[in-house]
Enzyme design. Sequence first.
Site, short mmCIF file in Angstrom:
data_model
loop_
_atom_site.label_atom_id
_atom_site.label_comp_id
_atom_site.label_asym_id
_atom_site.label_seq_id
_atom_site.Cartn_x
_atom_site.Cartn_y
_atom_site.Cartn_z
N ASP A 32 -18.77 25.12 -12.98
CA ASP A 32 -19.23 26.62 -13.35
C ASP A 32 -19.04 27.65 -12.44
OD1 ASP A 32 -20.85 25.33 -11.66
OD2 ASP A 32 -22.72 25.22 -12.95
N HIS B 161 -24.20 26.42 -8.62
CA HIS B 161 -25.61 26.51 -8.12
C HIS B 161 -25.86 25.47 -7.13
CE1 HIS B 161 -25.24 27.42 -12.59
NE2 HIS B 161 -26.13 28.22 -12.26
N HIS C 31 -29.52 18.85 -9.21
CA HIS C 31 -30.86 19.68 -9.07
C HIS C 31 -32.08 18.68 -8.94
CE1 HIS C 31 -28.75 23.43 -9.33
NE2 HIS C 31 -28.62 23.35 -10.73
N ASP D 80 -20.45 22.90 -7.42
CA ASP D 80 -21.04 23.61 -8.42
C ASP D 80 -21.40 25.06 -7.94
OD1 ASP D 80 -22.62 22.32 -11.23
OD2 ASP D 80 -23.58 24.14 -10.06
ZN LIG Z 1 -24.46 24.63 -11.89
#
Ligand SMILES: [Zn+2]
Length: 376
Positions: free
Chosen positions: A269, A183, A144, A181
């Site tokens: 995740d 996200h 991120h 991931d």
């Molecule tokens: Zn994540």
Amino acid sequence: MTGETRTGLVFSHRYLQHNTNPYRLASGARLPFVEQVDHPSNPRLVDRTMHLVDLSGLSERLTKIEPYLASEEAILACHTPGLVERVKAADAAGGGDAGRGSPVGRGSYDIARLAAGGVMAAADAVMAGDVRRAYALVRPPGHHAVADLGMGFCVFNNIAIAARHVQRQHAVERVMILDWDVHDGNGTHSIFYDDPSILFVSLHQPELFPVGWGLIEQVGDGDGAGRTVNIPLPAGSGNAAYLAALEEVVAPIARQFGPELIMISAGQDASASDPLGRMSLTTDGYRQMTQIMIDLAEECCGGRIVAAQEGGYSEIYGPYCTLAIIETLAGRGSGIEEPLVDERSSAWPQTSTVGLDARATLDAVKARQSEYWQLA
Ligand SMILES: [Zn+2]
């Protein structure tokens, strides 16, 4: 399994010293329970994963790769001097935020450098031929982090820094990064958005974090057009949808791009038990996804593949998913059984069938990306 293969593992106990708790998410402020809980990105996931890999007997078959501190020069290839100064200052002050929700504790500057340097060391070992494949079990995560800010528990963008390092130090031109991931890998996306030498593919749950990123129509800019591939699979997608995405979109684009190294932002995740994601992947799904990427690496780039830990928050199930990935990379099962009740998880609708929403997403991604790639 395709036979035992020389595989490296990066880990350091120093990763466990990155303390996020002073900046744990506020919940006691307006809810009746006042007891604090640990920050979601606490050390236990990585610690328990390393412990499980040890208990499985797999670690003794892996080649230990020592991480090193990424130089400021390596970090500045992807980040601004302002971010480096911000992390240093927060560290010196005993704690702070590297940007938006990326806790820094005392000592975190060097630990974050060691996380980036861990992925660099894994890539060095693969490029030098010391190992064929490698997994970097690092912390804090990186995907991120954008050029000038840490975000979402990430301080420096480990995989982006390592990809740039490989290009500069190992005379590699084209690197593919697959980010599975749950996200969106917005940091990696933004750092390489106009760069035709990096193919960035992100599989994620839409609008989870950060909002406004990871959209199908975000395909890259300028010379980088078509080199960003966003696949926002609907919440609830399981093994079948992820495997279809890899087979129908990721593999054909990778073959046409022709990477010299494949890297994976491996956040687990999207697992069925994760508290921060709403996907239904099982260890079997992670095993099959890893095998597809291994086969692609064998076909495209001499088998060179590096996976780096990103998120993952299910303390019980997450480590098993990561073990499944490392086992597959090593080409050697550990004999550890799937901890979910297998008859139940294998009967979930999206374990074996691609849901209609997921099918619509894949078709939309293919329609958009077919401006740049040949897709069936
Ligand atoms: Zn994540």
